[in-house]
Design an enzyme around this catalytic site. Structure first.
Site, PDB file in Angstrom:
ATOM      1  N   ASN A 199       6.174  54.275  54.506  1.00 60.21           N
ATOM      2  CA  ASN A 199       6.421  54.899  53.222  1.00 60.21           C
ATOM      3  C   ASN A 199       4.779  54.727  53.507  1.00 60.21           C
ATOM      4  OD1 ASN A 199       7.931  56.793  51.326  1.00 60.21           O
ATOM      5  ND2 ASN A 199       9.477  54.421  52.117  1.00 60.21           N
TER       6      ASN A 199
ATOM      7  N   LEU B   5      10.797  41.429  40.504  1.00 54.77           N
ATOM      8  CA  LEU B   5       9.961  41.461  39.491  1.00 54.77           C
ATOM      9  C   LEU B   5       9.723  40.923  38.164  1.00 54.77           C
ATOM     10  CD1 LEU B   5       7.617  44.717  40.530  1.00 54.77           C
ATOM     11  CD2 LEU B   5       7.328  42.957  41.194  1.00 54.77           C
TER      12      LEU B   5
ATOM     13  N   HIS C 170      13.020  54.213  46.052  1.00 59.43           N
ATOM     14  CA  HIS C 170      14.495  53.763  46.241  1.00 59.43           C
ATOM     15  C   HIS C 170      15.693  54.528  46.721  1.00 59.43           C
ATOM     16  CE1 HIS C 170      17.367  50.726  45.253  1.00 59.43           C
ATOM     17  NE2 HIS C 170      18.667  51.632  44.690  1.00 59.43           N
TER      18      HIS C 170
ATOM     19  N   THR D 193      10.006  49.594  35.035  1.00 57.68           N
ATOM     20  CA  THR D 193      10.743  48.754  34.220  1.00 57.68           C
ATOM     21  C   THR D 193      10.882  47.557  34.150  1.00 57.68           C
ATOM     22  OG1 THR D 193      12.503  49.809  34.135  1.00 57.68           O
ATOM     23  CG2 THR D 193      10.230  51.480  33.319  1.00 57.68           C
TER      24      THR D 193
ATOM     25  N   GLN E 200      15.666  58.244  54.723  1.00 58.43           N
ATOM     26  CA  GLN E 200      13.648  58.233  54.949  1.00 58.43           C
ATOM     27  C   GLN E 200      12.890  59.535  55.194  1.00 58.43           C
ATOM     28  OE1 GLN E 200      12.152  55.716  58.523  1.00 58.43           O
ATOM     29  NE2 GLN E 200      11.883  53.798  57.100  1.00 58.43           N
TER      30      GLN E 200
END
Length: 222
Positions: A20, A99, A115, A147, A177
Site C-alpha cells: 500500500n 494503538l 482494513h 479512533t 489487495q
C-alpha cells in the site's frame, strides 16, 4: 492542514512489505495525490517497505517496538518521531500495532487506516478466512479514520467484491489487495484536496455526511 502554499505532508507507518505504501508513492508521483510523503516509519527493522521508501528518496525510520517497555512507552516515542515531520495526515499502511487511546486521540481526524473487511464486520485479523467460514457472499476493504476503538473509526471509502465459488483465503486476499491499492490513494487524495474530513465522529465528503459504509465502490472487475 498545512497552509495553501505548502503541500499536504504525509507520514506513513508500516510493519511489512509496504504494498500500500508503494501505491501511495506511485499516486503522489503521478499527481493523483497532491501531497508529499515526508517520512516512512516502521516498527520492524529490515522490512521491504523501508527499501521502497529509500528507493523513492523518502526518509525512512525504524522504531522497533520490542525495544520498549510496553505499548504506552512505544506510542509516546512514536508520536515524538512522527511529530518531527509535522504531518497533516498519518497513514497506517499495514501497521500491525494496536494503538493506545492517547495515540489515537493525538491524531484524531488526521489519521487513516485500511482494513481488509467490510467494516464494521470482521474487525481484527484473519478476515478473509472469517468471511469464508461465515459463508458470506461479499467481501471487501475499508479505509477509515482512526479512533481509540480497534478498526472502529468512521469509514471513508469502501470497495466491495463478490466472493466467488472456489475462493480460498489466498485468492480473496489477492483480489482485496488490488482494491486496497485503488481506494487508499483515493481517500488520501480527497483528504489532501480538503474534501474528506472527520467531524463529530462521522466522515464527511465535500461537507456532506457519508453513509455508515463510507463512499461505496462496487467492483466486479477485480
Amino acid at each position: 492542514m498545512s497552509d495553501d502554499s505548502q503541500p499536504v505532508r504525509l507520514v506513513v507507518l508500516i510493519s511489512g512489505s509496504g504494498s500500500n505504501l508503494q501505491a501511495i508513492i506511485d499516486a503522489t508521483r503521478s499527481g493523483q495525490i497532491p501531497a508529499q510523503i515526508a517520512a516512512v516509519v516502521s516498527n520492524r527493522p529490515g522490512v521491504k517497505g523501508l527499501e521502497r521508501a529509500k528507493q523513492a528518496g523518502i526518509p525512512a525510520r525504524v522504531l522497533d517496538h520490542t525495544e520498549f517497555d510496553g505499548r504506552e512507552a512505544f506510542d509516546r516515542a512514536l508520536m515524538a518521531q512522527i511529530d518531527e515531520f509535522s504531518p497533516d495526515l498519518v497513514v497506517l499502511a499495514g501497521f500491525m500495532r494496536i494503538l493506545t487511546p492517547t495515540f489515537a486521540n493525538h491524531y484524531a481526524g488526521r489519521m487513516l487506516n485500511i482494513h481488509p473487511s467490510l467494516l464494521p464486520k470482521y474487525q481484527g485479523l484473519n478476515t478473509h478466512q472469517r468471511v469464508l467460514d461465515a459463508g458470506d457472499r461479499e467481501h471487501g476493504v475499508t479505509v477509515h479514520f482512526v479512533t481509540a476503538e480497534l478498526d472502529g473509526g468512521p469509514p471513508a471509502v469502501q470497495a466491495r467484491l463478490a466472493v466467488r465459488p472456489g475462493d480460498d483465503a489466498a485468492a480473496l486476499a489477492s483480489r482485496v489487495q488490488r482494491q486496497e491499492h485503488r481506494i487508499y490513494p483515493l481517500a488520501i487524495q480527497w483528504f489532501a484536496q480538503g474534501r474528506l474530513r472527520m467531524h463529530n465522529g462521522q466522515s464527511l465528503l465535500d461537507g456532506e455526511p457519508l453513509p455508515a459504509s463510507g463512499y461505496l465502490i462496487e467492483t466486479e472487475a477485480d
